[in-house]
Design a protein around this motif. Structure first.
Motif, short mmCIF file in Angstrom:
data_model
loop_
_atom_site.label_atom_id
_atom_site.label_comp_id
_atom_site.label_asym_id
_atom_site.label_seq_id
_atom_site.Cartn_x
_atom_site.Cartn_y
_atom_site.Cartn_z
N LEU A 169 13.05 -26.37 -39.50
CA LEU A 169 13.39 -24.96 -39.27
C LEU A 169 13.01 -24.10 -40.47
O LEU A 169 12.50 -22.99 -40.31
N ARG A 170 13.24 -24.62 -41.66
CA ARG A 170 12.90 -23.89 -42.88
C ARG A 170 11.38 -23.65 -42.95
O ARG A 170 10.92 -22.55 -43.29
N PHE B 54 13.79 -30.27 -28.72
CA PHE B 54 12.70 -30.68 -29.58
C PHE B 54 11.97 -29.49 -30.18
O PHE B 54 11.42 -29.58 -31.25
N ASP B 55 11.98 -28.33 -29.50
CA ASP B 55 11.32 -27.17 -30.05
C ASP B 55 12.23 -26.35 -30.96
O ASP B 55 11.82 -25.33 -31.49
N GLY B 56 13.46 -26.81 -31.16
CA GLY B 56 14.36 -26.16 -32.11
C GLY B 56 15.35 -25.22 -31.46
O GLY B 56 16.22 -24.70 -32.13
N ASP B 57 15.24 -24.93 -30.15
CA ASP B 57 16.20 -24.05 -29.50
C ASP B 57 17.52 -24.78 -29.35
O ASP B 57 17.57 -25.98 -29.24
N THR B 58 18.59 -23.97 -29.32
CA THR B 58 19.90 -24.59 -29.13
C THR B 58 20.31 -24.48 -27.69
O THR B 58 20.06 -23.48 -27.03
N ARG B 59 20.93 -25.54 -27.19
CA ARG B 59 21.50 -25.55 -25.85
C ARG B 59 23.00 -25.51 -26.01
O ARG B 59 23.56 -26.30 -26.74
N GLN B 60 23.65 -24.59 -25.32
CA GLN B 60 25.09 -24.49 -25.40
C GLN B 60 25.65 -24.56 -23.99
O GLN B 60 24.98 -24.20 -23.03
N SER B 61 26.88 -24.99 -23.89
CA SER B 61 27.50 -24.99 -22.58
C SER B 61 27.74 -23.55 -22.14
O SER B 61 27.80 -22.63 -22.95
N ASP B 62 27.90 -23.32 -20.84
CA ASP B 62 28.09 -21.98 -20.30
C ASP B 62 29.35 -21.33 -20.85
O ASP B 62 29.37 -20.13 -21.12
N ASP C 228 11.65 -15.54 -36.87
CA ASP C 228 12.20 -14.52 -37.75
C ASP C 228 13.53 -14.97 -38.33
O ASP C 228 14.05 -16.04 -37.99
N GLU C 229 14.09 -14.15 -39.22
CA GLU C 229 15.31 -14.54 -39.93
C GLU C 229 16.49 -14.72 -38.98
O GLU C 229 17.27 -15.66 -39.11
N GLU C 230 16.60 -13.84 -37.99
CA GLU C 230 17.71 -13.93 -37.04
C GLU C 230 17.65 -15.24 -36.24
O GLU C 230 18.66 -15.93 -36.06
N THR C 231 16.44 -15.59 -35.80
CA THR C 231 16.27 -16.84 -35.04
C THR C 231 16.57 -18.04 -35.93
O THR C 231 17.22 -19.00 -35.50
N PHE C 232 16.10 -17.99 -37.18
CA PHE C 232 16.36 -19.09 -38.12
C PHE C 232 17.86 -19.28 -38.31
O PHE C 232 18.37 -20.39 -38.22
N GLY D 38 23.59 -22.98 -34.83
CA GLY D 38 23.69 -23.83 -33.65
C GLY D 38 23.63 -25.30 -34.02
O GLY D 38 24.31 -26.13 -33.43
N PHE D 39 22.82 -25.62 -35.01
CA PHE D 39 22.71 -27.02 -35.45
C PHE D 39 24.00 -27.47 -36.12
O PHE D 39 24.46 -28.59 -35.90
N LEU D 40 24.59 -26.60 -36.91
CA LEU D 40 25.81 -26.95 -37.62
C LEU D 40 27.02 -26.93 -36.70
O LEU D 40 28.03 -27.56 -36.99
N ASP D 41 26.93 -26.21 -35.58
CA ASP D 41 28.00 -26.17 -34.60
C ASP D 41 28.07 -27.51 -33.89
O ASP D 41 27.09 -28.04 -33.42
N ASP D 42 29.26 -28.09 -33.79
CA ASP D 42 29.42 -29.41 -33.17
C ASP D 42 29.10 -29.42 -31.69
O ASP D 42 28.71 -30.44 -31.14
N ASP D 43 29.27 -28.29 -31.01
CA ASP D 43 29.09 -28.26 -29.57
C ASP D 43 27.65 -28.01 -29.15
O ASP D 43 27.32 -28.14 -27.98
#
Length: 143
Positions: free
Chosen positions: A95-96, A125-133, A105-109, A115-120
């Motif tokens: 990511l860095r 693989f492309d770096g996007d975060t998936r969250q539950s609804d 951009d900075e906001e996406t980073f 999102g990575f540090l969030d346990d949920d």
């Protein structure tokens, strides 16, 4: 128990040699165990008490198998800890690098790091975060 990562990188000859050495070790341990069993039978027959033979056999097998189990446990435990740490730093480094290269951009980073540090959250693989609804809806309400 999985093989160590460096084992996959070995040339074919080295892999064959490693397997042969492993077979020799297994055969040696098996012959030691049989020796202990025969010694236990001899102790039981000599003393005339089967309990002494059983105790001698149990102690002998414990002396052989105990250190092997402890060694295997230590190897397995340290490898899994190293893999977990390595994966975590790889994702953050990736990511860095994307941020420095201007791909994100900075906001996406910051969003992806949070999102990575969030346990949920899980990273694709492309770096996007998936969250539950429910998590996504709760965050929208907070904004």
């Amino acid at each position: 128990m999985a093989l160590a990562g460096w084992f996959d990188d070995l040339p074919p000859r080295a892999t064959v040699v490693a397997i042969l050495i492993g077979l020799v070790v297994v055969m040696t341990v098996a012959s030691m165990a049989l020796g202990v069993v025969f010694a236990a039978i001899a102790v039981g027959a000599e003393t005339g008490n089967a309990l002494f033979g059983l105790l001698a056999g149990t102690l002998g097998i414990a002396v052989i198998v105990g250190p092997l189990i402890a060694f295997a446990w230590m190897l397995t435990r340290s490898e899994s800890d190293e893999v977990a740490e390595g994966e975590e730093t790889d994702i953050v480094d990736e990511l860095r690098e994307q941020y420095v290269a201007g791909e994100i951009d900075e906001e996406t980073f910051e969003r992806r790091i949070e999102g990575f540090l969030d346990d949920d959250a899980e990273l694709d693989f492309d770096g996007d975060t998936r969250q539950s609804d429910t998590d996504a809806a709760a965050r929208e309400r907070e904004r």
